[in-house]
Design an enzyme around this catalytic site. Structure first.
Site, mmCIF file in Angstrom:
data_model
loop_
_atom_site.group_PDB
_atom_site.id
_atom_site.type_symbol
_atom_site.label_atom_id
_atom_site.label_comp_id
_atom_site.label_asym_id
_atom_site.label_seq_id
_atom_site.Cartn_x
_atom_site.Cartn_y
_atom_site.Cartn_z
ATOM 1 N N ASP A 52 -44.184 -10.358 4.501
ATOM 2 C CA ASP A 52 -43.595 -11.281 5.385
ATOM 3 C C ASP A 52 -42.750 -10.824 6.254
ATOM 4 O O ASP A 52 -41.806 -10.725 6.304
ATOM 5 C CB ASP A 52 -43.263 -12.811 5.027
ATOM 6 C CG ASP A 52 -42.455 -13.742 5.771
ATOM 7 O OD1 ASP A 52 -42.494 -13.733 7.157
ATOM 8 O OD2 ASP A 52 -41.769 -14.726 5.473
ATOM 9 N N GLU A 131 -27.794 17.508 9.059
ATOM 10 C CA GLU A 131 -27.021 17.703 8.197
ATOM 11 C C GLU A 131 -25.719 16.532 7.858
ATOM 12 O O GLU A 131 -25.187 16.690 8.210
ATOM 13 C CB GLU A 131 -25.776 19.123 8.446
ATOM 14 C CG GLU A 131 -26.546 20.348 9.010
ATOM 15 C CD GLU A 131 -25.747 21.611 9.910
ATOM 16 O OE1 GLU A 131 -23.974 21.108 9.591
ATOM 17 O OE2 GLU A 131 -26.408 21.896 10.863
ATOM 18 N N GLU A 133 -23.716 14.124 5.947
ATOM 19 C CA GLU A 133 -22.162 14.409 5.033
ATOM 20 C C GLU A 133 -22.326 12.675 4.953
ATOM 21 O O GLU A 133 -22.706 11.546 5.556
ATOM 22 C CB GLU A 133 -20.967 14.351 5.698
ATOM 23 C CG GLU A 133 -21.103 15.300 7.123
ATOM 24 C CD GLU A 133 -20.372 16.661 7.629
ATOM 25 O OE1 GLU A 133 -19.347 17.136 7.445
ATOM 26 O OE2 GLU A 133 -19.537 15.321 8.362
ATOM 27 N N GLU A 188 -16.778 18.913 1.721
ATOM 28 C CA GLU A 188 -16.902 18.853 2.838
ATOM 29 C C GLU A 188 -15.033 18.986 2.994
ATOM 30 O O GLU A 188 -14.032 18.959 2.572
ATOM 31 C CB GLU A 188 -17.419 17.831 3.566
ATOM 32 C CG GLU A 188 -18.861 17.921 4.511
ATOM 33 C CD GLU A 188 -18.024 19.505 5.716
ATOM 34 O OE1 GLU A 188 -17.399 19.043 6.053
ATOM 35 O OE2 GLU A 188 -19.318 19.608 5.900
ATOM 36 N N GLU A 195 -21.524 17.130 1.272
ATOM 37 C CA GLU A 195 -22.511 17.800 2.646
ATOM 38 C C GLU A 195 -24.111 17.979 1.314
ATOM 39 O O GLU A 195 -23.843 19.176 0.373
ATOM 40 C CB GLU A 195 -22.472 18.282 3.336
ATOM 41 C CG GLU A 195 -23.603 18.641 4.405
ATOM 42 C CD GLU A 195 -23.186 19.468 5.306
ATOM 43 O OE1 GLU A 195 -23.770 20.696 5.522
ATOM 44 O OE2 GLU A 195 -21.988 19.272 6.040
ATOM 45 N N HIS A 244 -24.778 16.357 11.829
ATOM 46 C CA HIS A 244 -25.196 17.420 13.024
ATOM 47 C C HIS A 244 -27.371 17.093 12.913
ATOM 48 O O HIS A 244 -27.555 17.201 11.581
ATOM 49 C CB HIS A 244 -24.522 18.756 12.823
ATOM 50 C CG HIS A 244 -23.543 18.277 12.753
ATOM 51 N ND1 HIS A 244 -22.203 19.412 12.777
ATOM 52 C CD2 HIS A 244 -22.326 17.443 13.204
ATOM 53 C CE1 HIS A 244 -21.078 19.379 12.433
ATOM 54 N NE2 HIS A 244 -20.908 17.884 12.843
ATOM 55 N N ARG A 315 -17.733 25.155 18.446
ATOM 56 C CA ARG A 315 -17.956 24.112 17.172
ATOM 57 C C ARG A 315 -16.805 22.573 17.926
ATOM 58 O O ARG A 315 -17.491 21.583 17.648
ATOM 59 C CB ARG A 315 -17.467 24.009 15.856
ATOM 60 C CG ARG A 315 -18.324 25.500 15.392
ATOM 61 C CD ARG A 315 -17.819 25.744 14.166
ATOM 62 N NE ARG A 315 -18.964 26.598 13.769
ATOM 63 C CZ ARG A 315 -19.673 26.416 12.925
ATOM 64 N NH1 ARG A 315 -19.831 24.752 12.554
ATOM 65 N NH2 ARG A 315 -20.666 26.860 12.486
ATOM 66 N N GLU A 332 -28.215 22.010 18.503
ATOM 67 C CA GLU A 332 -27.926 21.587 17.416
ATOM 68 C C GLU A 332 -27.176 20.285 18.217
ATOM 69 O O GLU A 332 -25.815 21.048 19.096
ATOM 70 C CB GLU A 332 -26.861 22.493 16.725
ATOM 71 C CG GLU A 332 -25.713 21.257 15.512
ATOM 72 C CD GLU A 332 -24.854 22.078 14.936
ATOM 73 O OE1 GLU A 332 -24.163 21.925 13.773
ATOM 74 O OE2 GLU A 332 -24.233 22.869 15.711
ATOM 75 N N ARG A 334 -24.371 17.017 17.902
ATOM 76 C CA ARG A 334 -23.565 17.300 16.603
ATOM 77 C C ARG A 334 -23.007 15.634 16.648
ATOM 78 O O ARG A 334 -21.690 15.384 15.169
ATOM 79 C CB ARG A 334 -21.938 18.212 16.919
ATOM 80 C CG ARG A 334 -22.683 19.743 16.581
ATOM 81 C CD ARG A 334 -21.814 20.819 17.459
ATOM 82 N NE ARG A 334 -20.092 20.636 16.702
ATOM 83 C CZ ARG A 334 -20.378 21.298 14.889
ATOM 84 N NH1 ARG A 334 -21.284 22.034 15.286
ATOM 85 N NH2 ARG A 334 -19.065 20.794 14.896
#
Length: 443
Positions: A52, A131, A133, A188, A195, A244, A315, A332, A334
């Site tokens: 349903d 990645e 976490e 982490e 992670e 990420h 970063r 990547e 982030r």
């Protein structure tokens, strides 16, 4: 692993499987399932199991409720955490309408449509490595989650400081039994934060894997008296949890993002893909960062990117290009967090990147300085914009981006926006603990 209908029927019998969970995902990223007994497996593999759809938020109205589950046979797996006798297996399913057509509100179908577009543009694979976490919290006497971790560990610490190490190891072993290749597992930055990284795969399989990963983490944490959460920012003043997302496009078996003659080793397609992401990332935010709470992670000071910039090394940038080149060249992103619906997230990432490639977009210059150290004037001088500050702002950005709306499709977009708007309105009218602590005595 590739399975036929006969393989599934045989394995259910030989492996003493008693229950099979036919799993699918709603538009808000919640895992759903219809459980059947082994006697119904032949019906299941022949796409005859009905449910349903009107009971699933964002699916269909009550007057058009019947929908069918079409299992992806290659997704068959046995849950290693269930008893060895009377075992439980799962099949991940696509949702179809009674006429046999794919249901337009199925997130898996949204991703398949985006992958079809990539194929039409000459790309034969879109590989993704996430990645994700998460936090492990203790539970109280009633089994309800607290925000206590009993954990003094930091980045890459190990036992006895890391009190979640045993549970994390169990999760890794269970996932490997289900066919995952675990590449890394570690504590982490924040107390109680973990992670586990598993090997990249094509986008559809990766989205399936993310949903399986979240189920395994939550199930095994609960088994050990802990509560696992993928909430982006469960505790004020410490790092939140991100997901990420590492992406690469392949053409003729070669990584389309790699160019050995470029100073940074990046191809024209890679630069345009980056530019496409930057052009649409604000419109994507309500999907990549879907909760009111998501925007409490995206603030300066906790390693979460909130400024629109890219870099091959920095970063603090929203988009980073990891050092590996050749077949491992990747982009990547982030900003996404693990609360997102991975099918919709990856569909939007791919569509945005392909839009950049199709239009030959060029990204702004790389930002090598730490953006978190810049003031507003310095960011303005560099032309650095910001992600939305709230879910409300993100909803407006989504509504203003035709590519995002088109990628989601009319049904998903309308229901998603409606659901998220209700979530924001509820948040605005709720009285929070912060308000009580701030005002109840003084006023």
């Amino acid at each position: 692993m590739s399975y036929s209908k006969e393989d599934i029927i045989r394995m259910v019998k030989e492996e003493d499987v008693e229950f099979i969970r036919l799993q699918f995902t709603d538009i808000f990223g919640q895992l759903k399932n219809v459980a059947i007994t082994a006697s119904q497996i032949e019906k299941a593999v022949n796409d005859q199991i009905m449910f349903d759809g009107s009971s699933i938020e964002g699916f269909v109205r009550i007057d058009e409720s019947d929908q069918y589950l079409y299992p992806d046979l290659d997704s068959f797996a046995i849950f290693p955490w269930r008893p060895s006798h009377g075992r439980v297996a799962r099949l991940i399913c696509d949702v179809h309408d009674p006429d046999g057509k794919p249901f337009v509100g199925d997130p898996r179908h949204v991703l398949k449509r985006a992958l079809k577009r990539a194929e039409e543009m000459g790309f034969d694979a879109f590989n993704v490595g996430p990645e994700a976490e998460f936090f492990l919290f203790q539970t109280d006497d009633e089994g309800k989650p607290t925000t206590r971790t009993n954990d003094e560990a930091g980045y890459f610490d190990l036992g006895p400081l890391d009190h979640g190490e045993g549970t994390r190891r169990e999760i890794c072993m269970a996932l490997e039994q289900m066919g995952f290749e675990i590449e890394a597992s570690h504590h982490e930055v924040a107390q109680g934060q973990h992670e586990i990284d598993f090997k990249y795969a094509d986008a559809l399989r990766t989205a399936d894997n993310i949903m399986t990963f979240k189920l395994a983490v939550k199930t095994l944490a609960q088994k050990n008296g802990l509560h696992a959460t993928f909430m982006p920012k469960p505790i004020f003043g410490i790092n939140g949890s991100g997901m990420h997302t590492n992406m690469s496009l392949f053409q003729g078996g070669k990584n389309a993002f790699y160019d050995p003659d470029d100073p940074k080793g990046l191809s024209k397609e890679a630069y345009s893909f980056i530019a496409g992401l930057l052009a649409h990332v604000k419109g994507m935010a309500a999907v990549t960062n879907p909760l009111v709470n998501s925007y409490k992670r995206l603030v300066p000071g906790y390693e979460a990117p909130c400024y629109l910039a890219w870099s091959a090394s920095n970063r603090s940038a929203l988009i980073r290009i990891p050092a590996a080149r050749g077949q491992s060249t990747r982009v990547e992103l982030r900003s996404p967090d693990p609360a997102c619906n991975p099918y919709l997230e990856l569909a939007l990432c791919l569509a945005a990147g392909l839009d950049g490639i199709e239009k030959g977009l060029t990204p702004p210059p790389e930002v090598t300085e730490n953006i978190f150290d810049m003031n507003a004037a310095a960011r303005k001088a560099h032309g650095i914009d910001s992600l939305p500050d709230s879910l409300e702002e993100a909803i407006h950005a989504l509504e203003a981006d035709p590519l995002v709306l088109d990628t989601l499709g009319e049904h998903v977009a309308a229901n998603y926006i409606e659901g998220k708007r209700k979530e924001w309105e509820e948040y605005c009218t709720r009285v929070s603990s912060w308000e009580r602590e701030k005002y109840i005595i003084n006023y």
